[in-house]
Scaffold this motif. Structure first.
Motif, PDB file in Angstrom:
ATOM      1  N   TYR A 206       0.828  -1.209   0.000  1.00  0.00           N
ATOM      2  CA  TYR A 206       0.000   0.000   0.000  1.00  0.00           C
ATOM      3  C   TYR A 206       0.859   1.254   0.000  1.00  0.00           C
ATOM      4  O   TYR A 206       0.491   2.271  -0.608  1.00  0.00           O
ATOM      5  CB  TYR A 206      -0.988  -0.014   1.172  1.00  0.00           C
TER       6      TYR A 206
ATOM      7  N   GLN B  39       0.732   4.024  -2.925  1.00  0.00           N
ATOM      8  CA  GLN B  39       0.544   5.436  -2.589  1.00  0.00           C
ATOM      9  C   GLN B  39       1.622   6.307  -3.231  1.00  0.00           C
ATOM     10  O   GLN B  39       1.339   7.422  -3.678  1.00  0.00           O
ATOM     11  CB  GLN B  39       0.557   5.619  -1.064  1.00  0.00           C
TER      12      GLN B  39
ATOM     13  N   PHE C  69      -9.785   9.559  -4.931  1.00  0.00           N
ATOM     14  CA  PHE C  69      -8.632   9.030  -4.200  1.00  0.00           C
ATOM     15  C   PHE C  69      -7.967  10.141  -3.393  1.00  0.00           C
ATOM     16  O   PHE C  69      -7.635   9.966  -2.210  1.00  0.00           O
ATOM     17  CB  PHE C  69      -7.641   8.421  -5.194  1.00  0.00           C
TER      18      PHE C  69
ATOM     19  N   VAL D 183      -9.862  11.502  -0.159  1.00  0.00           N
ATOM     20  CA  VAL D 183      -9.781  10.712   1.081  1.00  0.00           C
ATOM     21  C   VAL D 183      -8.328  10.495   1.502  1.00  0.00           C
ATOM     22  O   VAL D 183      -8.038   9.681   2.375  1.00  0.00           O
ATOM     23  CB  VAL D 183     -10.510   9.360   0.941  1.00  0.00           C
TER      24      VAL D 183
ATOM     25  N   GLY E 151      -5.979   9.039  -0.056  1.00  0.00           N
ATOM     26  CA  GLY E 151      -5.390   7.789  -0.510  1.00  0.00           C
ATOM     27  C   GLY E 151      -5.451   6.693   0.526  1.00  0.00           C
ATOM     28  O   GLY E 151      -6.311   6.662   1.413  1.00  0.00           O
ATOM     29  N   PHE E 152      -4.497   5.759   0.406  1.00  0.00           N
ATOM     30  CA  PHE E 152      -4.470   4.605   1.303  1.00  0.00           C
ATOM     31  C   PHE E 152      -3.969   5.001   2.682  1.00  0.00           C
ATOM     32  O   PHE E 152      -3.123   5.880   2.830  1.00  0.00           O
ATOM     33  CB  PHE E 152      -3.558   3.512   0.736  1.00  0.00           C
ATOM     34  N   ARG E 153      -4.491   4.324   3.681  1.00  0.00           N
ATOM     35  CA  ARG E 153      -4.010   4.512   5.038  1.00  0.00           C
ATOM     36  C   ARG E 153      -2.779   3.653   5.294  1.00  0.00           C
ATOM     37  O   ARG E 153      -2.477   2.729   4.542  1.00  0.00           O
ATOM     38  CB  ARG E 153      -5.109   4.141   6.036  1.00  0.00           C
TER      39      ARG E 153
ATOM     40  N   GLY F  32      -6.229  -2.458   2.958  1.00  0.00           N
ATOM     41  CA  GLY F  32      -6.332  -1.084   2.494  1.00  0.00           C
ATOM     42  C   GLY F  32      -7.311  -0.902   1.363  1.00  0.00           C
ATOM     43  O   GLY F  32      -7.877   0.185   1.184  1.00  0.00           O
TER      44      GLY F  32
ATOM     45  N   ASP G 168     -10.740  -0.734   2.985  1.00  0.00           N
ATOM     46  CA  ASP G 168     -10.801   0.498   3.761  1.00  0.00           C
ATOM     47  C   ASP G 168     -11.038   1.712   2.864  1.00  0.00           C
ATOM     48  O   ASP G 168     -11.886   2.556   3.148  1.00  0.00           O
ATOM     49  CB  ASP G 168      -9.505   0.660   4.561  1.00  0.00           C
ATOM     50  N   ILE G 169     -10.310   1.822   1.758  1.00  0.00           N
ATOM     51  CA  ILE G 169     -10.461   3.007   0.914  1.00  0.00           C
ATOM     52  C   ILE G 169     -11.803   2.980   0.170  1.00  0.00           C
ATOM     53  O   ILE G 169     -12.435   4.026  -0.010  1.00  0.00           O
ATOM     54  CB  ILE G 169      -9.277   3.157  -0.062  1.00  0.00           C
TER      55      ILE G 169
ATOM     56  N   ARG H 183     -14.314   4.210   2.725  1.00  0.00           N
ATOM     57  CA  ARG H 183     -14.198   5.638   3.023  1.00  0.00           C
ATOM     58  C   ARG H 183     -14.701   6.493   1.869  1.00  0.00           C
ATOM     59  O   ARG H 183     -15.360   7.518   2.084  1.00  0.00           O
ATOM     60  CB  ARG H 183     -12.750   5.991   3.369  1.00  0.00           C
TER      61      ARG H 183
ATOM     62  N   PRO I  79      -3.324   8.839   6.800  1.00  0.00           N
ATOM     63  CA  PRO I  79      -2.835   8.689   5.426  1.00  0.00           C
ATOM     64  C   PRO I  79      -1.364   8.296   5.419  1.00  0.00           C
ATOM     65  O   PRO I  79      -0.611   8.633   6.331  1.00  0.00           O
ATOM     66  CB  PRO I  79      -3.045  10.081   4.823  1.00  0.00           C
TER      67      PRO I  79
END
Length: 310
Positions: free
Chosen positions: A68, A72, A170, A173, A175-177, A183, A186-187, A190, A300
């Motif tokens: 992830y 990112q 994207f 939010v 992007g990925f956490r 992930g 999750d994305i 969100r 993030p």
């Protein structure tokens, strides 16, 4: 918009042998403004050199940050309209990019996926993965439902083996956490929870996926699924997840697990392998529970200076 551009983002580590079967059919589908970016996550083999020789854009990471983080890094540099996330085991089929483009041209669609068929192979692990078909959309159309325990209130999602995301959504939010697994779920949650759009699906098989060949690697994968399931439950603990069954993977819906248990009854070795995967998942899940003190509020992913585009 038919003219939407796509950047395909592929995080890989030590997967030089997989790249020809992945990149050649993908590069053949590019339209003006599209590109393919391979993020070499600190490989020890010739991953970067092979990807570059085949015509992909390459970003190298000096130290491994996980898939992830790799995604990112590439996404944060992209100017494409659509970010298409796939992985090193994917085998694209003709029409994949056009399908994502068509889906995301529909009003309100900011997430997209097509069916992914898991290939079989000579090993027990490969045959099991093929029977489970963890990425197949339901027969008769419709999106894959939220698969953390198949909780009805939660939005649909699809794994990053074939997930298109509108770049603006994207970015909105962040992007990925910062998480090792889960992930993708999750994305997707969100993005939809913030009413940025929904997911569009094309149930045609436009991607094949090559499974892991050894039972040890497959069990390790299911251990990560268990760990991610625990983290997702924690991160979304106010989202009605109390009903989640920890025996179901966030990647494979429980119906796929049930199918595997009923269809793989032809030999003791297959039954034993199913038990191994179940134990691996449970171990990952409960090990994460014991390490809950390490859970932090998801944030993030911060991009550091260890990435170099070539």
């Amino acid at each position: 918009m038919p003219g939407q551009t796509i950047e395909v983002i592929i995080p890989v580590r030590d997967m030089a042998d997989h790249l020809p079967g992945l990149l050649r059919p993908l590069l053949d589908q590019l339209s003006d403004g599209d590109r393919v970016t391979v993020v070499d996550d600190a490989s020890d083999d010739d991953t970067a050199a092979v990807a570059r020789s085949l015509g992909a854009n390459v970003i190298t990471l000096a130290k491994g940050g996980g898939p992830y983080y790799a995604r990112q890094v590439a996404a944060s540099r992209s100017a494409a309209d659509i970010l298409l996330f796939i992985d090193g085991r994917c085998r694209p089929l003709p029409g994949l990019l056009d399908a994502h483009r068509a889906l995301q041209s529909q009003p309100g669609i900011v997430l997209s996926c097509t069916n992914v068929h898991t290939l079989s192979g000579p090993t027990l692990a490969a045959r099991m993965a093929a029977k489970m078909q963890p990425f197949m959309l339901p027969r008769g159309g419709g999106a894959m439902k939220a698969v953390v325990g198949l909780v009805p209130p939660r939005p649909d999602y699809y794994p990053t083996c074939n997930l298109g995301i509108d770049r603006i959504a994207f970015e909105k939010v962040d992007g990925f956490r910062a998480m090792r697994g889960g992930g993708d779920l999750d994305i997707c949650w969100r993005i939809q929870d913030q009413s940025l759009g929904t997911i569009g699906t094309d149930t045609r098989v436009l991607m094949e996926w090559e499974p892991r060949a050894s039972l040890r690697d497959l069990a390790s994968q299911w251990k990560r699924y268990g760990n991610s399931n625990a983290y997702i439950r924690w991160a979304h603990r106010n989202d009605n997840l109390a009903k989640v069954d920890p025996a179901s993977s966030y990647v494979s819906p429980s119906e796929a697990w049930a199918t595997a248990r009923t269809e793989l009854r032809r030999s003791p070795s297959e039954l034993a392998a199913i038990a191994v995967l179940g134990l691996a998942f449970q171990y990952g899940y409960f090990a994460a529970q014991f390490k809950r003190s390490e859970f932090e509020m998801p944030v993030p992913i911060e991009i550091t200076g260890d990435a170099e585009a070539r």
